[in-house]
Design a protein around this motif. Sequence first.
Motif, PDB file in Angstrom:
ATOM      1  N   ALA A 116       0.899  -1.222  -0.103  1.00 50.17           N
ATOM      2  CA  ALA A 116      -0.049  -0.035   0.136  1.00 50.17           C
ATOM      3  C   ALA A 116       0.950   1.361   0.014  1.00 50.17           C
ATOM      4  N   ALA A 117       1.897   1.174   0.552  1.00 47.78           N
ATOM      5  CA  ALA A 117       2.990   2.301   0.574  1.00 47.78           C
ATOM      6  C   ALA A 117       3.448   2.632  -0.670  1.00 47.78           C
ATOM      7  N   ALA A 118       3.705   1.631  -1.445  1.00 49.50           N
ATOM      8  CA  ALA A 118       4.677   1.678  -2.651  1.00 49.50           C
ATOM      9  C   ALA A 118       3.357   2.177  -3.761  1.00 49.50           C
ATOM     10  N   LEU A 119       2.097   1.746  -3.547  1.00 51.96           N
ATOM     11  CA  LEU A 119       0.965   2.232  -4.252  1.00 51.96           C
ATOM     12  C   LEU A 119       1.065   3.797  -4.080  1.00 51.96           C
ATOM     13  N   GLY A 120       0.966   4.295  -2.714  1.00 52.26           N
ATOM     14  CA  GLY A 120       0.707   5.516  -2.478  1.00 52.26           C
ATOM     15  C   GLY A 120       1.944   6.512  -2.840  1.00 52.26           C
ATOM     16  N   THR A 121       3.117   5.995  -3.312  1.00 53.57           N
ATOM     17  CA  THR A 121       4.178   6.952  -3.932  1.00 53.57           C
ATOM     18  C   THR A 121       3.830   7.071  -5.252  1.00 53.57           C
ATOM     19  N   VAL A 122       2.636   6.396  -5.840  1.00 54.36           N
ATOM     20  CA  VAL A 122       2.456   6.539  -7.396  1.00 54.36           C
ATOM     21  C   VAL A 122       1.762   8.238  -7.449  1.00 54.36           C
ATOM     22  N   PRO A 123       0.832   8.354  -6.694  1.00 54.77           N
ATOM     23  CA  PRO A 123       0.099   9.707  -6.864  1.00 54.77           C
ATOM     24  C   PRO A 123       1.271  10.956  -6.493  1.00 54.77           C
ATOM     25  N   VAL A 124       2.231  10.682  -5.782  1.00 54.83           N
ATOM     26  CA  VAL A 124       3.253  11.558  -5.409  1.00 54.83           C
ATOM     27  C   VAL A 124       4.150  11.732  -6.321  1.00 54.83           C
ATOM     28  N   VAL A 125       4.725  10.758  -6.908  1.00 54.22           N
ATOM     29  CA  VAL A 125       5.467  10.959  -8.121  1.00 54.22           C
ATOM     30  C   VAL A 125       4.704  11.746  -9.405  1.00 54.22           C
ATOM     31  N   VAL A 126       3.531  11.171  -9.660  1.00 55.67           N
ATOM     32  CA  VAL A 126       2.838  11.663 -10.712  1.00 55.67           C
ATOM     33  C   VAL A 126       2.443  13.438 -10.383  1.00 55.67           C
ATOM     34  N   ILE A 127       2.183  13.711  -9.009  1.00 60.16           N
ATOM     35  CA  ILE A 127       1.895  15.113  -8.750  1.00 60.16           C
ATOM     36  C   ILE A 127       3.122  15.962  -8.987  1.00 60.16           C
ATOM     37  N   VAL A 128       4.303  15.276  -8.537  1.00 63.49           N
ATOM     38  CA  VAL A 128       5.603  16.141  -8.718  1.00 63.49           C
ATOM     39  C   VAL A 128       6.015  16.322 -10.215  1.00 63.49           C
ATOM     40  N   LEU A 129       5.549  15.462 -11.131  1.00 64.06           N
ATOM     41  CA  LEU A 129       5.826  15.562 -12.397  1.00 64.06           C
ATOM     42  C   LEU A 129       4.814  16.538 -13.268  1.00 64.06           C
ATOM     43  N   TYR A 130       3.608  16.719 -12.471  1.00 60.86           N
ATOM     44  CA  TYR A 130       2.689  17.461 -12.924  1.00 60.86           C
ATOM     45  C   TYR A 130       2.930  18.887 -12.731  1.00 60.86           C
ATOM     46  N   LEU A 131       3.492  19.083 -11.497  1.00 65.41           N
ATOM     47  CA  LEU A 131       3.964  20.456 -10.983  1.00 65.41           C
ATOM     48  C   LEU A 131       5.029  20.835 -11.994  1.00 65.41           C
TER      49      LEU A 131
END
Length: 287
Positions: A260-275
């Motif tokens: 679940a923690a590994a899955l939770g990093t996916v939105p974080v990475v996507v948001i950083v790339l989007y920003l």
Amino acid sequence: MTIGRKAAGVLHRSPRLRLALLLAAPLTWLVVAYLGSLAVLFLSGLWTTDPFTSDIVRTWTLDNFKTLFTTDVYRQVALRTIGVALCVTVLCVVLAFPIAFYTARVARPRWRPLLVVAILTPLWASYLVKAYAWRVMLAEGGLLDWLLSPLGLSGPGYGLTATVLVLTYLWLPYMILPIHAGLERVPEGLLDASADLGARTWRTFRTVLLPLVLPSVAAGSVFTFSLSLGDYIAVQIVGGKTQLIGNVVYSNITLDLPLAAALGTVPVVVIVLYLLAVRRTGALSSL
């Protein structure tokens, strides 16, 4: 000379020291509570779970992240989540632009503050109340079915379409307000000059208005995209069997916390790339 006066004198002569002391508390909170929690999230994804006891085994491994890339289900969930977030963002832009244009440029000045308050009013209601209200409207035989039945149509029911509709409704004010603020800053003379030079409405919008308001649109998209990317409650309420990253993480917290923690990093990475992508438009300065 007292200690207080000495300290005041030192602070008066050292503006950088004053700034450092002023920012020390919020920066400490940011590093410890926010960035620290993200670091713990990433480190937890490097652990694993004992398949027999379900206990967390604190040995470093990349197996959870490999699972995300090699398992079709998780790839599909990640792509579906990003697609939903993008779709919600596009719908919010399409709906927000005419509303913001009316409130900022067409409505009488005395009515504009009231219209802004009306846009903000849905934000005062509880998230769950609004989501469950949409669940009632989307139910079989609900309000949407009743409205569409004379046309021989029916509502979308529960599923991916319902999720997009509800998220669009929930986050629409976050798109309207930045666009409204951006349109208010556009000089009135630019639109008049464009019309005087013979430009039609669509050309004025495309070549004059849109480039000036694009940073505000991108700023609003930061909210709609990020909020949609991490949402899981609306999916639980109206999504039916739809699986997005948020509710997959929620369902795995008690079963496999490292995954679940590994899955939770996916939105974080996507948001950083989007920003990083929207930073080039000047959107971050419009937030």
